[in-house]
Design a protein around this motif. Sequence first.
Motif, short mmCIF file in Angstrom:
data_model
loop_
_atom_site.label_atom_id
_atom_site.label_comp_id
_atom_site.label_asym_id
_atom_site.label_seq_id
_atom_site.Cartn_x
_atom_site.Cartn_y
_atom_site.Cartn_z
N GLY A 77 50.72 -32.80 49.03
CA GLY A 77 50.69 -32.31 50.25
C GLY A 77 50.21 -32.69 51.66
N TYR A 78 49.26 -32.49 51.33
CA TYR A 78 47.76 -32.49 52.31
C TYR A 78 48.46 -34.04 53.02
CZ TYR A 78 42.98 -34.15 54.44
OH TYR A 78 42.49 -34.62 55.58
N GLN A 93 51.36 -35.72 52.61
CA GLN A 93 51.90 -35.95 53.43
C GLN A 93 52.05 -35.21 54.27
OE1 GLN A 93 55.09 -37.59 51.87
NE2 GLN A 93 56.46 -36.74 52.94
N MET A 94 51.31 -34.07 54.90
CA MET A 94 51.38 -33.67 55.90
C MET A 94 50.89 -34.61 57.09
SD MET A 94 48.75 -30.27 57.28
CE MET A 94 47.70 -31.57 56.96
N LEU A 107 53.44 -36.93 57.95
CA LEU A 107 54.42 -36.58 59.00
C LEU A 107 53.87 -36.10 60.34
CD1 LEU A 107 55.93 -34.01 57.03
CD2 LEU A 107 57.00 -35.93 57.26
#
Lengths: 175, 408
Positions: free
Chosen positions: B143-144, B146-147, B150
């Motif tokens: 998630g990190y 991916q963040m 993004l």
Amino acid sequence: MTFTVHVPALSRGILLHLVLSTTLLAVAVVLGPPIAWLTGQSVVVIVLTVLAVLTRAGVARWQARPLWQAGASLGMIMLTCLFSGLTGYSLVFVPLNLMGMVSGGVLQQSGVAALFALIIDITLMLAAITGGALTAAVPPKRRKTSRLLSAENLPVVQQIQEAFEENRRRHRQSI
Amino acid sequence: MKLPRQLPSLTSALLIIVVVLTSLVLVVGRDVSHRLTLAVCTDTGECGAFPQSPPVCQYHGRDRAVARASFAFAQQQPAETARLVQYGDDSASVVVTTEPDVAEVYTFQRWENAQRWVLDHSSALGDVANAAAGPTGQPVRDGYLQMLQLLQLDHQAAITPESTVRNITDPAGEGSAGAVHTDDQGAVTKLSVIIPDGSATPELRGLMDELGMWGFFSYTVELGADLAPRRLKFEGPAVADWSLDQLRSSHEYITAVARPEEAPNPQTSPETPSILRSYALDLTRTANEALYREIFAMESVGGAAAPLLTAEDRLSHGERRELYTGIADRIRTDAVLVETGHRIIGSGDVTHDLLSETAQGLVLRDAPVQGPSTRLVDARTADLSIASSRFEPLLTCEVEPDSEGDSS
């Protein structure tokens, strides 16, 4: 029976848990990998977990102490601490968790297991906060009472206890 | 109840500042983390630390462009399931074995991005970032990353594999081996086949003699959209007693060579034990494409259509000899010749088997094969489409005094 939270303490608690969660994440991301090469990642995981439990408990204790001293009910203290901890944790980790599930393919592979892991971690976090808040709810002076109960001090101690309880009753009535 | 009705402004401002600062640390600290991790783990050789890129002589030419994009400056296998290849043009690929004989290939334009990706996705470090959220291993690390992607802060943190590669056995007769790359649509994008000299026909051994190879002969076909051929490369370990003049002066039919009784004499030296010789043909050129259409046929390889050199087992000796002579002609007319010398990391005695294994690992470098780690120590190129071309060093920028007669 209605449950209320103390809004200023809640705001401060959310901010504190937000700081704590981002700091833990920064430590894990920046310092975790190099340390893990030296010690093995299981050691780092254990250290981070213990650190998270202790610091969350510490924040909850720090948050609950003035509420308790001001005579707030245990329900209000617990609700304020738990809600602020849950919000601070969720603001950081739930979005990352969801993004990680999607990008890492975890959601498709074992969504139930990922959800179960999240619930376990949140439960651990709430347990740490509960523990911290409860230690704050026990006045240190009261715990030391037994050591003061010598024969000559007994009347003085009883007077102090009665005055303390009277004081608490008044505060509860004023809330 | 005597409680503060609102947050003390200074405390809340400080807390907000700390949140902002830790968020900034999360963004910029990743680079610091990579540097620290590399500083700690480089000596162990287990984290896949790439060496710095080679100094490539600033000389413009078709041969330089081909060579830089194709030679493996460094390749290593930090884990059984991961193989890292660093190319001369600063690009890199990471081959991750997902199941036996199957791997996914991740390609990076900059080897530094590959380095970061390897550290970010290392299984030895995966649970560390996840532990910030708790001990159960939630996918916080993914998630990190991916963040960051993004937020446009990292373009290659979470890339998808460029191709899937499978090992294939006996694609060109018994004893041959190879690897086929397919894209996400299942179309073949690259095929590499190695034919050991023991399995080669006498005509192919003759071609190997002509091209100065021993041990095995390999070919690699790169395909574009709709299976359009883009590049054809012939590679093999370099043999001693061979020169560019020898290749240029030969214009007769290749000689069929029976299995040699004596072991071939590899071109080697203590500093560069493994020397690989490769000839690349640009298949977008009409004459080269015509040759390709003549000698390759689309066959089913692992359920997908791929070009195979069918001349080895479907033609008569005479037809094969004629075709292979055509290959030699095209090579001496239009190929880019690249010779690369590789040091073998952590090896003891240099034997014929080790040299052959190393060369096979270099040819099938982006396939799920085990091979010794190597470092490029020397490289030279020649554009054979230029009549007077000589070997030019790729790394040192020093002109070789007599490259024609020097094959060692």
